[in-house]
Design a protein around this motif. Structure first.
Motif, PDB file in Angstrom:
ATOM      1  N   TRP A  77      67.332   7.620 -40.822  1.00  0.00           N
ATOM      2  CA  TRP A  77      66.169   7.486 -41.695  1.00  0.00           C
ATOM      3  C   TRP A  77      66.546   6.758 -42.978  1.00  0.00           C
ATOM      4  N   ASN A 133      52.209  12.290 -41.916  1.00  0.00           N
ATOM      5  CA  ASN A 133      53.333  11.375 -41.683  1.00  0.00           C
ATOM      6  C   ASN A 133      53.145  10.081 -42.492  1.00  0.00           C
ATOM      7  N   ASN A 149      56.126  15.122 -35.254  1.00  0.00           N
ATOM      8  CA  ASN A 149      55.301  13.918 -35.383  1.00  0.00           C
ATOM      9  C   ASN A 149      55.006  13.247 -34.049  1.00  0.00           C
ATOM     10  N   LEU A 150      55.357  13.917 -32.943  1.00  0.00           N
ATOM     11  CA  LEU A 150      55.153  13.346 -31.607  1.00  0.00           C
ATOM     12  C   LEU A 150      54.123  14.158 -30.834  1.00  0.00           C
ATOM     13  N   ILE A 168      61.501  15.501 -35.854  1.00  0.00           N
ATOM     14  CA  ILE A 168      60.968  14.366 -35.087  1.00  0.00           C
ATOM     15  C   ILE A 168      59.818  14.848 -34.203  1.00  0.00           C
ATOM     16  N   SER A 174      55.349   6.921 -41.621  1.00  0.00           N
ATOM     17  CA  SER A 174      54.896   6.124 -40.489  1.00  0.00           C
ATOM     18  C   SER A 174      53.739   5.205 -40.898  1.00  0.00           C
ATOM     19  N   GLY A 232      66.852   5.263 -32.029  1.00  0.00           N
ATOM     20  CA  GLY A 232      65.484   5.716 -31.816  1.00  0.00           C
ATOM     21  C   GLY A 232      64.884   5.075 -30.584  1.00  0.00           C
ATOM     22  N   TRP A 276      59.952   6.557 -32.794  1.00  0.00           N
ATOM     23  CA  TRP A 276      60.618   7.539 -33.646  1.00  0.00           C
ATOM     24  C   TRP A 276      62.038   7.059 -33.914  1.00  0.00           C
TER      25      TRP A 276
END
Length: 169
Positions: free
Chosen positions: A96, A129, A30-31, A27, A132, A70, A90
């Motif tokens: 997922w 990603n 991707n942040l 996670i 997303s 999330g 997220w």
């Protein structure tokens, strides 16, 4: 299935589960880097405290079948951009593949346009990603452009794909 997905204000009781879900390198990859990793209960406590005092509310828990799965937020911009917000989200890895992000984006987009009087919501997505990018497109977000070599994450430089949606009203 969609009726099992809601966004709601964060609660103090979310602390342990939030820390457990957010403490995941997949996670964090991707942040933005201001999100700490590793992520502990003290980080969750601070985050929840800040979210609870927001006025107007911009940060929400994503609940799937009643359980925290999330986080999703709108970051209202300042100055001449005050009618725009950046969306961030997220989903915890155990959740997922359940369509949760798609529904949560739909819900917060409607909230932003209907309750916050936003004219534009946008997202920046790291080039790798693809999931997303797909959930944004499913919600009618359009790719606005690619910011070449704009992201530095995990000692690598990559592109940022920028998506947007305009308020039809």
């Amino acid at each position: 299935m969609e009726e099992n997905i809601k966004i709601r204000p964060l609660k103090i009781s979310d602390k342990t589960e939030l820390a457990k879900l957010a403490n995941n390198k997949k996670i964090w990859d991707n942040l933005r880097d201001y999100i700490p990793f590793p992520y502990g209960e003290n980080d969750a406590d601070l985050f929840i405290t800040l979210a609870r005092i927001e006025n107007p509310k911009q940060t929400f828990a994503i609940a799937y079948k009643g359980k925290l799965s999330g986080i999703i937020s709108l970051v209202i911009q300042m100055d001449v951009y005050q009618k725009s917000a950046e969306i961030g989200y997220w989903i915890g890895e155990p959740y997922w593949g359940n369509g949760i992000a798609t529904k949560a984006i739909k819900l917060i987009t409607a909230y932003g346009f209907d309750n916050l009087d936003l004219k534009r919501i946008y997202a920046g997505v790291f080039e790798y990603n693809m999931a997303s990018m797909k959930v944004l497109e499913k919600n009618g977000y359009e790719k606005e452009g690619i910011f070449k070599k704009a992201i530095f994450k995990n000692d690598k430089v990559c592109d940022e794909h920028r998506f947007f949606k305009l308020n039809a009203k």
